[in-house]
Design a protein around this motif. Structure first.
Motif, PDB file in Angstrom:
ATOM      1  N   THR A 120       0.851  -1.188   0.000  1.00 22.55           N
ATOM      2  CA  THR A 120       0.000   0.000   0.000  1.00 22.55           C
ATOM      3  C   THR A 120       0.887   1.238   0.000  1.00 22.55           C
ATOM      4  OG1 THR A 120      -1.678  -1.203   1.261  1.00 22.55           O
ATOM      5  CG2 THR A 120      -1.891   1.186   1.150  1.00 22.55           C
ATOM      6  N   GLU A 121       0.626   2.167  -0.939  1.00 17.04           N
ATOM      7  CA  GLU A 121       1.421   3.389  -1.062  1.00 17.04           C
ATOM      8  C   GLU A 121       0.497   4.589  -1.244  1.00 17.04           C
ATOM      9  OE1 GLU A 121       5.574   2.342  -3.200  1.00 17.04           O
ATOM     10  OE2 GLU A 121       3.815   2.023  -4.460  1.00 17.04           O
ATOM     11  N   THR A 122       0.819   5.676  -0.547  1.00 18.25           N
ATOM     12  CA  THR A 122       0.092   6.923  -0.781  1.00 18.25           C
ATOM     13  C   THR A 122       0.780   7.685  -1.906  1.00 18.25           C
ATOM     14  OG1 THR A 122       1.414   8.117   0.863  1.00 18.25           O
ATOM     15  CG2 THR A 122      -0.615   7.064   1.626  1.00 18.25           C
ATOM     16  N   ILE A 123      -0.031   8.283  -2.771  1.00 17.27           N
ATOM     17  CA  ILE A 123       0.488   8.937  -3.975  1.00 17.27           C
ATOM     18  C   ILE A 123      -0.009  10.374  -4.036  1.00 17.27           C
ATOM     19  CG2 ILE A 123       0.342   8.974  -6.493  1.00 17.27           C
ATOM     20  CD1 ILE A 123       0.360   5.978  -6.477  1.00 17.27           C
ATOM     21  N   ASP A 124       0.913  11.274  -4.334  1.00 17.95           N
ATOM     22  CA  ASP A 124       0.587  12.677  -4.587  1.00 17.95           C
ATOM     23  C   ASP A 124       1.297  13.053  -5.880  1.00 17.95           C
ATOM     24  OD1 ASP A 124      -0.193  15.261  -4.519  1.00 17.95           O
ATOM     25  OD2 ASP A 124       0.793  15.790  -2.638  1.00 17.95           O
ATOM     26  N   ALA A 125       0.533  13.289  -6.947  1.00 18.26           N
ATOM     27  CA  ALA A 125       1.162  13.450  -8.260  1.00 18.26           C
ATOM     28  C   ALA A 125       0.404  14.444  -9.119  1.00 18.26           C
ATOM     29  CB  ALA A 125       1.241  12.103  -8.972  1.00 18.26           C
ATOM     30  N   SER A 126       1.073  14.856 -10.189  1.00 22.67           N
ATOM     31  CA  SER A 126       0.475  15.698 -11.222  1.00 22.67           C
ATOM     32  C   SER A 126       0.596  14.956 -12.541  1.00 22.67           C
ATOM     33  CB  SER A 126       1.180  17.053 -11.306  1.00 22.67           C
ATOM     34  OG  SER A 126       0.668  17.834 -12.369  1.00 22.67           O
ATOM     35  N   ALA A 127      -0.516  14.791 -13.242  1.00 20.52           N
ATOM     36  CA  ALA A 127      -0.530  14.010 -14.484  1.00 20.52           C
ATOM     37  C   ALA A 127      -0.999  14.879 -15.644  1.00 20.52           C
ATOM     38  CB  ALA A 127      -1.435  12.786 -14.339  1.00 20.52           C
ATOM     39  N   LYS A 128      -0.492  14.553 -16.821  1.00 20.79           N
ATOM     40  CA  LYS A 128      -0.870  15.272 -18.034  1.00 20.79           C
ATOM     41  C   LYS A 128      -1.868  14.431 -18.812  1.00 20.79           C
ATOM     42  CE  LYS A 128       1.161  17.962 -21.808  1.00 20.79           C
ATOM     43  NZ  LYS A 128       0.643  19.213 -21.254  1.00 20.79           N
ATOM     44  N   THR A 129      -2.943  15.062 -19.247  1.00 22.73           N
ATOM     45  CA  THR A 129      -3.989  14.346 -19.976  1.00 22.73           C
ATOM     46  C   THR A 129      -4.547  15.243 -21.071  1.00 22.73           C
ATOM     47  OG1 THR A 129      -6.018  13.034 -19.696  1.00 22.73           O
ATOM     48  CG2 THR A 129      -5.876  15.100 -18.483  1.00 22.73           C
ATOM     49  N   ASP A 130      -5.226  14.658 -22.037  1.00 21.53           N
ATOM     50  CA  ASP A 130      -5.792  15.431 -23.150  1.00 21.53           C
ATOM     51  C   ASP A 130      -7.124  16.053 -22.737  1.00 21.53           C
ATOM     52  OD1 ASP A 130      -3.691  14.819 -24.853  1.00 21.53           O
ATOM     53  OD2 ASP A 130      -4.631  12.959 -25.536  1.00 21.53           O
ATOM     54  N   PHE A 131      -7.237  17.369 -22.944  1.00 24.69           N
ATOM     55  CA  PHE A 131      -8.476  18.089 -22.675  1.00 24.69           C
ATOM     56  C   PHE A 131      -9.169  18.386 -24.004  1.00 24.69           C
ATOM     57  CE2 PHE A 131      -6.685  18.454 -18.625  1.00 24.69           C
ATOM     58  CZ  PHE A 131      -7.564  19.045 -17.730  1.00 24.69           C
ATOM     59  N   ASN A 132     -10.474  18.214 -24.040  1.00 29.90           N
ATOM     60  CA  ASN A 132     -11.282  18.627 -25.193  1.00 29.90           C
ATOM     61  C   ASN A 132     -12.127  19.815 -24.751  1.00 29.90           C
ATOM     62  OD1 ASN A 132     -12.913  18.986 -27.395  1.00 29.90           O
ATOM     63  ND2 ASN A 132     -13.589  16.856 -27.532  1.00 29.90           N
ATOM     64  N   MET A 133     -11.670  21.021 -25.129  1.00 27.24           N
ATOM     65  CA  MET A 133     -12.292  22.255 -24.659  1.00 27.24           C
ATOM     66  C   MET A 133     -13.271  22.839 -25.667  1.00 27.24           C
ATOM     67  SD  MET A 133     -10.786  22.591 -21.737  1.00 27.24           S
ATOM     68  CE  MET A 133     -11.200  24.276 -21.318  1.00 27.24           C
ATOM     69  N   ARG A 134     -13.628  22.100 -26.695  1.00 30.51           N
ATOM     70  CA  ARG A 134     -14.483  22.659 -27.754  1.00 30.51           C
ATOM     71  C   ARG A 134     -15.856  23.078 -27.248  1.00 30.51           C
ATOM     72  NH1 ARG A 134     -11.215  18.978 -30.432  1.00 30.51           N
ATOM     73  NH2 ARG A 134     -10.235  19.811 -32.330  1.00 30.51           N
ATOM     74  N   LYS A 135     -16.374  22.430 -26.207  1.00 33.24           N
ATOM     75  CA  LYS A 135     -17.689  22.776 -25.676  1.00 33.24           C
ATOM     76  C   LYS A 135     -17.624  23.795 -24.550  1.00 33.24           C
ATOM     77  CE  LYS A 135     -19.459  18.144 -26.712  1.00 33.24           C
ATOM     78  NZ  LYS A 135     -20.089  16.925 -26.139  1.00 33.24           N
ATOM     79  N   HIS A 136     -16.451  24.294 -24.253  1.00 29.24           N
ATOM     80  CA  HIS A 136     -16.285  25.261 -23.163  1.00 29.24           C
ATOM     81  C   HIS A 136     -17.253  26.431 -23.319  1.00 29.24           C
ATOM     82  CE1 HIS A 136     -14.384  28.779 -21.211  1.00 29.24           C
ATOM     83  NE2 HIS A 136     -13.952  27.904 -20.332  1.00 29.24           N
ATOM     84  N   PRO A 137     -18.017  26.832 -22.282  1.00 26.93           N
ATOM     85  CA  PRO A 137     -17.916  26.428 -20.874  1.00 26.93           C
ATOM     86  C   PRO A 137     -18.906  25.328 -20.451  1.00 26.93           C
ATOM     87  CG  PRO A 137     -19.292  28.362 -21.028  1.00 26.93           C
ATOM     88  CD  PRO A 137     -18.932  27.987 -22.441  1.00 26.93           C
ATOM     89  N   PHE A 138     -19.387  24.551 -21.411  1.00 22.33           N
ATOM     90  CA  PHE A 138     -20.329  23.470 -21.088  1.00 22.33           C
ATOM     91  C   PHE A 138     -19.659  22.109 -21.303  1.00 22.33           C
ATOM     92  CE2 PHE A 138     -22.738  27.064 -22.930  1.00 22.33           C
ATOM     93  CZ  PHE A 138     -23.452  27.449 -21.804  1.00 22.33           C
ATOM     94  N   ASP A 139     -18.366  22.046 -21.064  1.00 23.72           N
ATOM     95  CA  ASP A 139     -17.592  20.857 -21.380  1.00 23.72           C
ATOM     96  C   ASP A 139     -17.490  19.895 -20.205  1.00 23.72           C
ATOM     97  OD1 ASP A 139     -16.090  23.068 -20.301  1.00 23.72           O
ATOM     98  OD2 ASP A 139     -14.311  21.807 -20.439  1.00 23.72           O
ATOM     99  N   SER A 140     -17.224  18.644 -20.537  1.00 24.33           N
ATOM    100  CA  SER A 140     -16.917  17.591 -19.575  1.00 24.33           C
ATOM    101  C   SER A 140     -15.572  16.991 -19.955  1.00 24.33           C
ATOM    102  CB  SER A 140     -17.998  16.508 -19.573  1.00 24.33           C
ATOM    103  OG  SER A 140     -19.247  17.048 -19.180  1.00 24.33           O
TER     104      SER A 140
END
Length: 339
Positions: A120-140
């Protein structure tokens, strides 16, 4: 003394440094508990999160007699005991899409009498992922944390889910300006050239689904700008002979909208593609500019004595402009739904 003891253990059990070969692939059951999402950065397309990663596998070489050992389980607590004293092999899992250093603050290894290992390990991290902002500000968005079992092909060591719910989250999980929708897991493989040609490492992906709380952008941008555009249509009710006043009203609206866009530009995502918010701002600007063209056309009709034609243009623009404006907005919103 500890270093000498560790050397003796390794010399006595040299195969303990390799994965168990009883059955191939060795199955490592994985689970992740999400504690919190600390930040979501749209510009950098990263997110910060914290949680607990649990790995369970069986290594019969670590089995022991609880009566002879005097304990029901062996516990290695903390990074020192785990890294320096524990003599056994363990699966090393890395976050392949991390954007900053992965911080493991707590480590606990339990070894049961039958050789079952629970890490068991506790993790504190920052990850990079792809955002799809085309629907901004109604995006998910779907935030992904991809964990890879480092150093071994999936045919040698393989990750599998720990029970029906291999991912869980803390109750009442909240994110500023975002709504937490749920969490899920995917188990698969990823090409690993460092292992050799046609080799792939086993992966465990944590999917975090969030949706934007759009009220902030609605009250700050969309509603105020819509009111500005509607007020610019007041020129169609003004006297056609007062061309200067009509032009002044139109240009005041345009300059106000430009200044407004400069103020809120830092709040908008800087993306190379068009978002709904970009389309909204551009359509609003074009509609206000079109009102200037109509003012010039009505003024030209008045100078040529075609007053009836000028009145007809004003009357029709009173409903053509609102219908065109909101129709273009609906079209823009429909388009981004399919992108």
């Amino acid at each position: 003394m500890i270093g000498l003891w560790l050397v003796c253990v390794v010399q006595a059990q040299p195969t303990a440094l390799n994965p168990p070969r009883d059955t191939l692939p060795l199955l490592v059951r994985a689970a992740f508990h999400l504690h919190d999402i600390n930040a979501v950065d749209e510009q950098e397309e990263t997110f910060e999160f914290s949680g607990v990663l649990t790995l369970i596998w069986q290594d019969k070489r670590q089995a022991f007699d609880p009566v002879q050992a005097g304990v029901n389980e062996k516990v290695y607590s903390g990074s020192f005991q785990f890294n320096e004293i524990s003599p056994a092999w363990y699966p090393q899992v890395v976050l392949v899409n991390e954007s900053e250093l992965l911080d493991k603050q707590g480590t606990l290894l339990r070894v049961l009498p039958d050789g079952t290992n629970i890490l068991t390990e506790t993790i504190d991290a920052s990850a990079k992922t792809d955002f799809n902002m085309r629907k901004h500000p109604f995006d998910s968005q779907r935030l992904k944390g991809v964990f890879e079992l480092f150093g071994f092909d999936k045919d040698v060591v393989k990750l599998e889910p720990l029970g029906a719910e291999s991912v869980t989250h803390a109750p009442g999980l909240g994110i500023s300006q975002w709504h937490f929708n749920g969490i899920s897991a995917e188990f698969g493989s990823k090409v690993a050239p460092y292992l050799g040609s046609e080799k792939a490492a086993s992966t465990f992906t944590v999917n975090i689904d969030i949706s934007r709380e759009s009220l902030f952008m609605l009250r700050l941008v969309l509603f105020p700008l819509a009111i500005m555009v509607a007020l610019s249509w007041s020129v169609f009710w003004m006297e056609r002979s007062s061309l200067g006043d009509r032009i002044n009203v139109s240009f005041i609206g345009i300059l106000t909208a430009v200044a407004y866009q400069m103020v809120i530009s830092e709040l908008l995502p800087h993306m190379s593609y068009i978002t709904f918010m970009n389309a909204y701002l551009n359509i609003s600007m074009l509609v206000m500019c079109a009102a200037v063209v109509v003012n010039l056309a009505v003024g030209a009709c008045d100078k040529r004595g075609k007053t009836e034609l000028g009145d007809i243009i004003d009357f029709r623009c009173r409903w053509i402009f609102p219908l065109t404006y909101f129709g273009l907005l609906l079209l823009a919103y429909a388009i981004v739904q399919f992108l």
